[in-house]
Design a protein around this motif. Structure first.
Motif, PDB file in Angstrom:
ATOM      1  N   GLN A 148      37.151  37.476  38.487  1.00  0.00           N
ATOM      2  CA  GLN A 148      38.384  36.911  38.505  1.00  0.00           C
ATOM      3  C   GLN A 148      39.381  38.085  37.634  1.00  0.00           C
ATOM      4  O   GLN A 148      40.566  37.970  38.040  1.00  0.00           O
ATOM      5  CB  GLN A 148      38.355  35.557  37.513  1.00  0.00           C
ATOM      6  CG  GLN A 148      37.653  34.578  38.336  1.00  0.00           C
ATOM      7  CD  GLN A 148      38.242  34.193  39.902  1.00  0.00           C
ATOM      8  OE1 GLN A 148      39.294  34.320  39.941  1.00  0.00           O
ATOM      9  NE2 GLN A 148      37.117  34.333  40.858  1.00  0.00           N
ATOM     10  N   ASN A 182      42.652  39.410  39.408  1.00  0.00           N
ATOM     11  CA  ASN A 182      44.185  39.119  38.589  1.00  0.00           C
ATOM     12  C   ASN A 182      44.720  40.724  38.296  1.00  0.00           C
ATOM     13  O   ASN A 182      45.965  40.774  38.248  1.00  0.00           O
ATOM     14  CB  ASN A 182      43.827  38.502  37.247  1.00  0.00           C
ATOM     15  CG  ASN A 182      43.703  36.937  37.577  1.00  0.00           C
ATOM     16  OD1 ASN A 182      44.148  36.385  38.506  1.00  0.00           O
ATOM     17  ND2 ASN A 182      42.944  36.225  36.655  1.00  0.00           N
ATOM     18  N   ARG A 238      46.355  41.696  41.548  1.00  0.00           N
ATOM     19  CA  ARG A 238      47.309  41.202  41.855  1.00  0.00           C
ATOM     20  C   ARG A 238      48.407  41.161  41.047  1.00  0.00           C
ATOM     21  O   ARG A 238      49.651  41.171  41.457  1.00  0.00           O
ATOM     22  CB  ARG A 238      47.005  39.439  41.670  1.00  0.00           C
ATOM     23  CG  ARG A 238      46.015  38.682  42.728  1.00  0.00           C
ATOM     24  CD  ARG A 238      45.754  37.367  42.034  1.00  0.00           C
ATOM     25  NE  ARG A 238      44.582  36.942  43.207  1.00  0.00           N
ATOM     26  CZ  ARG A 238      43.651  36.115  42.627  1.00  0.00           C
ATOM     27  NH1 ARG A 238      43.724  35.640  41.182  1.00  0.00           N
ATOM     28  NH2 ARG A 238      42.619  35.685  43.345  1.00  0.00           N
ATOM     29  N   SER A 239      48.213  41.871  39.703  1.00  0.00           N
ATOM     30  CA  SER A 239      49.463  42.098  38.854  1.00  0.00           C
ATOM     31  C   SER A 239      49.976  43.497  39.123  1.00  0.00           C
ATOM     32  O   SER A 239      51.109  43.905  38.609  1.00  0.00           O
ATOM     33  CB  SER A 239      48.881  42.298  37.583  1.00  0.00           C
ATOM     34  OG  SER A 239      48.136  43.340  37.259  1.00  0.00           O
TER      35      SER A 239
END
Length: 149
Positions: free
Chosen positions: A128, A132, A135-136
């Motif tokens: 996770q 993340n 994705r950032s």
């Protein structure tokens, strides 16, 4: 697991990738590492020293590789095995799933249970964090228009 798919694999190496990483920025590999052209892959290595889980940057455009590597140098839980960006391959994350002695001396059912426990914990934890993190990075284009665009 949902959201993960197997990529090109062999008897001793299983490569896989989060489905959401199949974006143009990461599919520019030259095809010599994996036919899919994926430049960033997780892989399991089953060897006499145990079972390891790696995340590796493979061959592809220098600029993309450099950006991924710089991200890895500064972001946990990623931890490159070297401070040098090599021309083709850079391992940027490693977790030991089972040590060689764990496998050699254990019953198969115990090994399976340990692997399942590791896998669950890893999916809820480090995976996770890594998802993340990527994705950032707007330049990667993961996660669609809601990604601060």
């Amino acid at each position: 697991a949902s959201g993960l798919e197997v990529d090109h694999s062999t008897k001793t190496i299983i490569r896989f990738v989060p489905t959401e990483w199949r974006v143009p920025a990461l599919l520019k590999g030259d095809g010599t590492w994996t036919p899919s052209g994926m430049m960033l892959l997780f892989w399991f290595e089953n060897s006499t020293s145990g079972i390891n889980l790696w995340l590796e940057i493979g061959p592809g455009p220098e600029e993309t590789r450099q950006q991924l590597f710089e991200l890895a140098l500064t972001s946990r839980p990623l931890r490159p095995s070297s401070k040098t960006l090599y021309r083709r391959f850079n391992r940027i994350y490693k977790r030991v799933m089972l040590g060689g002695s764990d496998v050699a001396e254990a019953e198969l059912s115990d090994v399976e249970a340990q692997l399942q426990e590791f896998w669950r914990g890893w999916q809820e934890g480090d995976l996770q964090l890594i998802l993340n993190l990527l994705r950032s990075q707007a330049w990667l284009g993961i996660g669609g228009p809601s990604n601060g665009q």
